[in-house]
Scaffold this motif. Structure first.
Motif, PDB file in Angstrom:
ATOM      1  N   VAL A 283      22.755 -13.218   0.369  1.00  0.00           N
ATOM      2  CA  VAL A 283      22.817 -12.349   1.550  1.00  0.00           C
ATOM      3  C   VAL A 283      21.472 -12.363   2.272  1.00  0.00           C
ATOM      4  O   VAL A 283      20.421 -12.203   1.643  1.00  0.00           O
ATOM      5  N   ILE A 284      21.491 -12.557   3.576  1.00  0.00           N
ATOM      6  CA  ILE A 284      20.294 -12.324   4.389  1.00  0.00           C
ATOM      7  C   ILE A 284      20.126 -10.812   4.514  1.00  0.00           C
ATOM      8  O   ILE A 284      21.050 -10.107   4.927  1.00  0.00           O
ATOM      9  N   ALA A 285      18.972 -10.304   4.127  1.00  0.00           N
ATOM     10  CA  ALA A 285      18.767  -8.858   4.102  1.00  0.00           C
ATOM     11  C   ALA A 285      18.849  -8.266   5.501  1.00  0.00           C
ATOM     12  O   ALA A 285      18.464  -8.894   6.492  1.00  0.00           O
ATOM     13  N   SER A 286      19.345  -7.033   5.569  1.00  0.00           N
ATOM     14  CA  SER A 286      19.329  -6.301   6.831  1.00  0.00           C
ATOM     15  C   SER A 286      18.013  -5.552   7.009  1.00  0.00           C
ATOM     16  O   SER A 286      17.578  -5.289   8.133  1.00  0.00           O
ATOM     17  N   ARG A 287      17.375  -5.208   5.888  1.00  0.00           N
ATOM     18  CA  ARG A 287      16.081  -4.519   5.936  1.00  0.00           C
ATOM     19  C   ARG A 287      15.281  -4.914   4.699  1.00  0.00           C
ATOM     20  O   ARG A 287      15.840  -5.121   3.622  1.00  0.00           O
ATOM     21  N   VAL A 288      13.980  -4.973   4.874  1.00  0.00           N
ATOM     22  CA  VAL A 288      13.081  -5.196   3.743  1.00  0.00           C
ATOM     23  C   VAL A 288      11.943  -4.186   3.836  1.00  0.00           C
ATOM     24  O   VAL A 288      11.289  -4.072   4.883  1.00  0.00           O
ATOM     25  N   ASP A 289      11.743  -3.439   2.767  1.00  0.00           N
ATOM     26  CA  ASP A 289      10.608  -2.523   2.684  1.00  0.00           C
ATOM     27  C   ASP A 289       9.503  -3.179   1.861  1.00  0.00           C
ATOM     28  O   ASP A 289       9.757  -3.721   0.774  1.00  0.00           O
ATOM     29  N   VAL A 290       8.296  -3.133   2.392  1.00  0.00           N
ATOM     30  CA  VAL A 290       7.133  -3.758   1.758  1.00  0.00           C
ATOM     31  C   VAL A 290       6.069  -2.691   1.568  1.00  0.00           C
ATOM     32  O   VAL A 290       5.732  -1.979   2.525  1.00  0.00           O
ATOM     33  N   TRP A 291       5.537  -2.597   0.368  1.00  0.00           N
ATOM     34  CA  TRP A 291       4.480  -1.617   0.107  1.00  0.00           C
ATOM     35  C   TRP A 291       3.136  -2.329   0.005  1.00  0.00           C
ATOM     36  O   TRP A 291       2.971  -3.274  -0.771  1.00  0.00           O
ATOM     37  N   LEU A 292       2.192  -1.860   0.802  1.00  0.00           N
ATOM     38  CA  LEU A 292       0.865  -2.452   0.886  1.00  0.00           C
ATOM     39  C   LEU A 292      -0.167  -1.476   0.339  1.00  0.00           C
ATOM     40  O   LEU A 292      -0.220  -0.312   0.760  1.00  0.00           O
ATOM     41  N   ASP A 293      -0.977  -1.926  -0.591  1.00  0.00           N
ATOM     42  CA  ASP A 293      -2.102  -1.163  -1.130  1.00  0.00           C
ATOM     43  C   ASP A 293      -3.379  -1.791  -0.596  1.00  0.00           C
ATOM     44  O   ASP A 293      -3.597  -2.998  -0.766  1.00  0.00           O
ATOM     45  N   ALA A 294      -4.226  -1.005   0.066  1.00  0.00           N
ATOM     46  CA  ALA A 294      -5.461  -1.535   0.650  1.00  0.00           C
ATOM     47  C   ALA A 294      -6.637  -0.647   0.286  1.00  0.00           C
ATOM     48  O   ALA A 294      -6.527   0.590   0.307  1.00  0.00           O
ATOM     49  N   ARG A 295      -7.774  -1.298  -0.023  1.00  0.00           N
ATOM     50  CA  ARG A 295      -8.975  -0.561  -0.448  1.00  0.00           C
ATOM     51  C   ARG A 295     -10.202  -1.277   0.101  1.00  0.00           C
ATOM     52  O   ARG A 295     -10.353  -2.490  -0.056  1.00  0.00           O
ATOM     53  N   TYR A 296     -11.080  -0.469   0.724  1.00  0.00           N
ATOM     54  CA  TYR A 296     -12.299  -1.049   1.284  1.00  0.00           C
ATOM     55  C   TYR A 296     -13.335   0.066   1.384  1.00  0.00           C
ATOM     56  O   TYR A 296     -13.081   1.195   0.990  1.00  0.00           O
ATOM     57  N   LEU A 297     -14.447  -0.228   1.960  1.00  0.00           N
ATOM     58  CA  LEU A 297     -15.636   0.623   1.917  1.00  0.00           C
ATOM     59  C   LEU A 297     -15.358   2.097   2.176  1.00  0.00           C
ATOM     60  O   LEU A 297     -15.628   2.953   1.343  1.00  0.00           O
ATOM     61  N   ASP A 298     -14.843   2.391   3.365  1.00  0.00           N
ATOM     62  CA  ASP A 298     -14.565   3.774   3.740  1.00  0.00           C
ATOM     63  C   ASP A 298     -13.253   3.819   4.510  1.00  0.00           C
ATOM     64  O   ASP A 298     -12.579   2.797   4.691  1.00  0.00           O
ATOM     65  N   GLY A 299     -12.884   5.006   4.974  1.00  0.00           N
ATOM     66  CA  GLY A 299     -11.607   5.161   5.642  1.00  0.00           C
ATOM     67  C   GLY A 299     -11.480   4.317   6.892  1.00  0.00           C
ATOM     68  O   GLY A 299     -10.431   3.698   7.141  1.00  0.00           O
ATOM     69  N   ALA A 300     -12.550   4.272   7.695  1.00  0.00           N
ATOM     70  CA  ALA A 300     -12.496   3.506   8.940  1.00  0.00           C
ATOM     71  C   ALA A 300     -12.346   2.016   8.662  1.00  0.00           C
ATOM     72  O   ALA A 300     -11.532   1.321   9.301  1.00  0.00           O
ATOM     73  N   ALA A 301     -13.119   1.505   7.711  1.00  0.00           N
ATOM     74  CA  ALA A 301     -13.051   0.079   7.383  1.00  0.00           C
ATOM     75  C   ALA A 301     -11.691  -0.283   6.801  1.00  0.00           C
ATOM     76  O   ALA A 301     -11.135  -1.349   7.101  1.00  0.00           O
ATOM     77  N   THR A 302     -11.138   0.598   5.983  1.00  0.00           N
ATOM     78  CA  THR A 302      -9.817   0.339   5.409  1.00  0.00           C
ATOM     79  C   THR A 302      -8.756   0.353   6.500  1.00  0.00           C
ATOM     80  O   THR A 302      -7.831  -0.468   6.501  1.00  0.00           O
ATOM     81  N   GLY A 303      -8.882   1.282   7.444  1.00  0.00           N
ATOM     82  CA  GLY A 303      -7.951   1.332   8.557  1.00  0.00           C
ATOM     83  C   GLY A 303      -7.969   0.059   9.383  1.00  0.00           C
ATOM     84  O   GLY A 303      -6.925  -0.446   9.796  1.00  0.00           O
ATOM     85  N   GLU A 304      -9.158  -0.487   9.635  1.00  0.00           N
ATOM     86  CA  GLU A 304      -9.279  -1.734  10.390  1.00  0.00           C
ATOM     87  C   GLU A 304      -8.646  -2.894   9.629  1.00  0.00           C
ATOM     88  O   GLU A 304      -7.996  -3.768  10.226  1.00  0.00           O
ATOM     89  N   LEU A 305      -8.833  -2.895   8.305  1.00  0.00           N
ATOM     90  CA  LEU A 305      -8.233  -3.924   7.463  1.00  0.00           C
ATOM     91  C   LEU A 305      -6.705  -3.890   7.578  1.00  0.00           C
ATOM     92  O   LEU A 305      -6.049  -4.920   7.794  1.00  0.00           O
ATOM     93  N   VAL A 306      -6.135  -2.705   7.470  1.00  0.00           N
ATOM     94  CA  VAL A 306      -4.681  -2.560   7.544  1.00  0.00           C
ATOM     95  C   VAL A 306      -4.176  -2.898   8.948  1.00  0.00           C
ATOM     96  O   VAL A 306      -3.126  -3.540   9.105  1.00  0.00           O
ATOM     97  N   ASP A 307      -4.912  -2.495   9.973  1.00  0.00           N
ATOM     98  CA  ASP A 307      -4.500  -2.803  11.352  1.00  0.00           C
ATOM     99  C   ASP A 307      -4.386  -4.308  11.566  1.00  0.00           C
ATOM    100  O   ASP A 307      -3.460  -4.783  12.246  1.00  0.00           O
ATOM    101  N   GLU A 308      -5.336  -5.060  11.001  1.00  0.00           N
ATOM    102  CA  GLU A 308      -5.288  -6.519  11.147  1.00  0.00           C
ATOM    103  C   GLU A 308      -4.055  -7.098  10.459  1.00  0.00           C
ATOM    104  O   GLU A 308      -3.374  -7.980  11.004  1.00  0.00           O
ATOM    105  N   ILE A 309      -3.743  -6.600   9.273  1.00  0.00           N
ATOM    106  CA  ILE A 309      -2.574  -7.079   8.541  1.00  0.00           C
ATOM    107  C   ILE A 309      -1.296  -6.736   9.300  1.00  0.00           C
ATOM    108  O   ILE A 309      -0.411  -7.583   9.488  1.00  0.00           O
ATOM    109  N   VAL A 310      -1.203  -5.499   9.777  1.00  0.00           N
ATOM    110  CA  VAL A 310      -0.005  -5.057  10.491  1.00  0.00           C
ATOM    111  C   VAL A 310       0.187  -5.850  11.781  1.00  0.00           C
ATOM    112  O   VAL A 310       1.317  -6.208  12.146  1.00  0.00           O
TER     113      VAL A 310
END
Length: 411
Positions: A283-310
């Motif tokens: 079956v070709i999925a109708s939806r896929v949920d993906v869980w991402l764990d991200a960790r970096y220096l501080d909140g702002a740096a981690t947010g930038e990391l996740v923004d790039e991935i997204v």
């Protein structure tokens, strides 16, 4: 005069009691999650061990279990950790801190210590978030770091809500939430934990890693759920041009995470869980949920990391004709442990000071009370997996170091 070292048999006896609880025959290692059968068994074990030592046991409004030496009150010295695990996790992450705390109480008594302040061994609920998806659940509830109504609505993979699971364990979910009186009683908190990664090796480049380390900080970390919606269809009859397969941008998430951290030394980002709907092989999925764990220096740096991935995932989703929604499940900014307490412990124990990328209940409490962490050497650095290990001799060194640290705090 220094007392004799802790007998290995004392450690082995407690450790063997835990070895049979929560074994995961499918994944290997252990699967012990908040308020499940294994967790209830562990709570019974802890209560029995504490009462055997003459400690008074109570469960607070958030399901955290406390064993008191002395009358609970202001200025209490608290140690302990958690007993739950990630799915298929190792034996040491969490339980080592609880076993070591019980043995440290034994050691203090052997030394003839008579506390001038109350001492508590605490077992926090659902530190790993392996069942309900929210890490450090018990300590976050206690400190008011998470909304209790939100927590009560969390559900596990089988659809059971946290409120239902808590009620089954004898915890009234209606009373869950901030517990300022309890937090105010804590004068200091010291958590012992197995080393995760090779922190001590990095701190000792010229020689053998120390058996014990002292924590300096926890880098910022968070969890995000990316939901990719496409069009379910037949795997054998749908040609490429007619497909809107959410598994394609889901796969792109894994690659984007690796590329993003390669460009940022010290950053980590992991896709550890992918859940397709409906999940059929043909079956070709109708939806896929993906869980991402991200960790970096501080909140702002981690947010930038996740923004790039997204951004990379969103681009791939658009090419495939799929929609993307992003939900942040948790986020913790960088935590610095109490510098005075860390320096005191490092000098007292002759131990290096090291940072960590792993979250802990001590990190939640650090915003409210002086908190510190001790790390016991892990020869491979493997954690959150069955290969997690610490030598008995190092564990005993950890017990003695914890007893030394608590003894100073109890004066």
């Amino acid at each position: 005069m220094r007392t004799p070292p802790v007998e290995p048999s004392r450690f082995a006896s407690l450790w063997s009691d835990l070895a049979v609880i929560g074994r995961d025959r499918l994944r290997g290692g252990y699967s012990r999650h908040g308020f499940d059968d294994a967790d209830l068994h562990l709570r019974e074990w802890f209560t029995a061990q504490a009462q055997r030592r003459g400690l008074d046991v109570e469960t607070d409004r958030n399901g955290n279990v406390w064993a008191w030496w002395g009358t609970p009150g202001a200025g209490a010295v608290v140690t302990g950790s958690h007993l739950d695990s990630v799915p298929g996790g190792g034996a040491f992450d969490g339980p080592l801190g609880v076993v070591s705390a019980l043995l440290a109480v034994d050691e203090l008594r052997v030394r003839g210590v008579r506390p001038t302040r109350p001492l508590a061994v605490a077992c926090f609920t659902e530190e790993e978030g392996g069942r309900f998806g929210l890490a450090c659940l018990g300590s976050r509830l206690m400190t008011g770091a998470v909304d209790a109504d939100q927590v009560r609505r969390l559900h596990d993979g089988a659809g059971q809500t946290l409120a239902e699971a808590a009620r089954r364990a004898g915890v009234d979910p209606a009373h869950m939430g901030p517990d300022p009186e309890r937090v105010a009683m804590i004068g200091s908190f010291i958590e012992l934990h197995v080393e995760q990664g090779r922190l001590l090796k990095s701190a000792s480049p010229a020689g053998a890693p120390a058996a014990i380390g002292v924590g300096s900080e926890i880098v910022a970390h968070g969890r995000w759920r990316l939901s990719l919606t496409g069009e379910g269809n037949h795997a054998g009859t749908t040609v490429a041009d007619d497909r809107h397969d959410p598994m394609i941008p889901a796969a792109a998430t894994v690659l984007a995470a690796r590329r993003a951290i390669t460009a940022r030394p010290g950053a980590v980002a992991t896709v550890g869980r992918i859940q397709p709907v409906p999940g059929g092989t043909n079956v070709i999925a109708s939806r896929v949920d993906v869980w991402l764990d991200a960790r970096y220096l501080d909140g702002a740096a981690t947010g930038e990391l996740v923004d790039e991935i997204v951004a990379a995932v969103r681009e791939e989703a658009a090419l495939e004709g799929c929609a993307l929604t992003v939900h942040r499940e948790s986020m913790s900014d960088r935590v610095d442990f109490d510098p005075g307490l860390a320096m005191q412990l490092a000098e007292q124990l002759g131990a290096p000071i090291v940072p960590t990328g792993a979250g802990h209940d001590a990190g939640v409490l650090a915003a409210h009370v002086p908190s510190a962490m001790l790390f016991v050497r892990n020869p491979t650095g493997i954690s959150h997996a069955p290969g997690e290990h610490a030598e008995t001799a190092d564990c005993i060194t950890g017990v003695e170091a914890l007893a030394d640290a608590l003894e100073v705090q109890l004066r």
